[in-house]
Design an enzyme around this catalytic site. Sequence first.
Site, PDB file in Angstrom:
ATOM      1  N   PRO A  14       0.826  -1.212   0.000  1.00  0.00           N
ATOM      2  CA  PRO A  14       0.000   0.000   0.000  1.00  0.00           C
ATOM      3  C   PRO A  14       0.855   1.255   0.000  1.00  0.00           C
ATOM      4  CG  PRO A  14      -0.827  -1.593   1.593  1.00  0.00           C
ATOM      5  CD  PRO A  14       0.498  -2.109   1.116  1.00  0.00           C
ATOM      6  N   GLU A  15       0.472   2.221  -0.827  1.00  0.00           N
ATOM      7  CA  GLU A  15       1.195   3.480  -0.894  1.00  0.00           C
ATOM      8  C   GLU A  15       0.332   4.575  -0.284  1.00  0.00           C
ATOM      9  OE1 GLU A  15       2.967   4.123  -4.764  1.00  0.00           O
ATOM     10  OE2 GLU A  15       3.340   1.993  -5.028  1.00  0.00           O
ATOM     11  N   HIS A  62      -6.152 -14.287   9.092  1.00  0.00           N
ATOM     12  CA  HIS A  62      -4.844 -13.734   9.461  1.00  0.00           C
ATOM     13  C   HIS A  62      -4.966 -12.582  10.458  1.00  0.00           C
ATOM     14  CE1 HIS A  62      -3.074 -16.257   6.382  1.00  0.00           C
ATOM     15  NE2 HIS A  62      -3.941 -15.785   5.513  1.00  0.00           N
ATOM     16  N   ARG A  94       1.072 -11.546   5.573  1.00  0.00           N
ATOM     17  CA  ARG A  94       2.519 -11.773   5.462  1.00  0.00           C
ATOM     18  C   ARG A  94       3.307 -11.294   6.680  1.00  0.00           C
ATOM     19  NH1 ARG A  94       2.532  -9.607  -0.812  1.00  0.00           N
ATOM     20  NH2 ARG A  94       1.366 -11.370  -1.675  1.00  0.00           N
ATOM     21  N   LYS A 124      20.644  15.659  -4.468  1.00  0.00           N
ATOM     22  CA  LYS A 124      20.860  14.246  -4.747  1.00  0.00           C
ATOM     23  C   LYS A 124      21.626  14.066  -6.052  1.00  0.00           C
ATOM     24  CE  LYS A 124      18.683  12.616  -1.185  1.00  0.00           C
ATOM     25  NZ  LYS A 124      19.349  11.764  -0.182  1.00  0.00           N
TER      26      LYS A 124
END
Length: 284
Positions: free
Chosen positions: A2-3, A95, A114, A158
């Site tokens: 998920p973002e 889960h 997970r 950067k």
Amino acid sequence: MPELPEVEVVRRGLQTHAVGRTVGTVEVLHPRSIRRHAPGAADFTARLSGAVPTSVRRRGKYMWLVLDTGDMLLAHLGMSGQMLVQPAGKPDEKHLRVRLPLSEGQELRFVDQRTFGHLMVASGGERPDVPSVVDHIALDPLDPGFVPQELVRALRTKRTEVKRALLDQSVVSGVGNIYADEALWRAGLHWGRSTRGLSDTQALTLIAHVQDVMGEALEVGGTTFDGLYVDVNGESGYFERGLNAYGRRDEPCGRCGALIVREAFMNRSSFSCPRCQPAPSRRR
């Protein structure tokens, strides 16, 4: 994973369904889900039981419930974490990892197939309403305090590929693989372009596309590929239908018709149009 848009959808759901409800006796059903809470399960449950969430906040992919006790319940969904608000007595999910009973007959359930996600009770850092463990994370593109010109300056410091910089949470938070690819496609920039080679106009255009693509995803509940990301009511998002680059290998580009290509990137994949997003002659 998920973002930002997916996490924001969950945050809004918790703001609606969890704020103002008293937390009952918490059950930790899998210790890995609170592995970042160093004092252990007994301290975790003691600090939550009887607390009342007063608001739900987010920075990048982290979100937290601000509690009336002065503590905060910090959550990171990892790859498969779900924060579900369910009626008490509804059968447990396969889960289910942590159960937080709420007043008015509801439960907040942390479900994580997970077990890469985690919960922890945290204290404030420089700001009392922001957990100290996320102080170092940059603002995200949807934060009211986000200033695009400051991100342009950060990119200038950067010496790396533009997509790598977008995924750096110390530069800008919440941008993941999916929305980076989509924003770069909209901007006509290859992921391997040097941050130092971008003009101010190109950088600001890219940032605007990051904000736009995330805003559009947020409106339709985010992106769901494997059914693991859902909102607090268990509903999936629909932005997958609007993707132009990510996951579309060998499909025609919606802008020029060239076939989308997949390239390896940081143990992941990058998707781009070889015609609209020409690769730099020399990557840095």
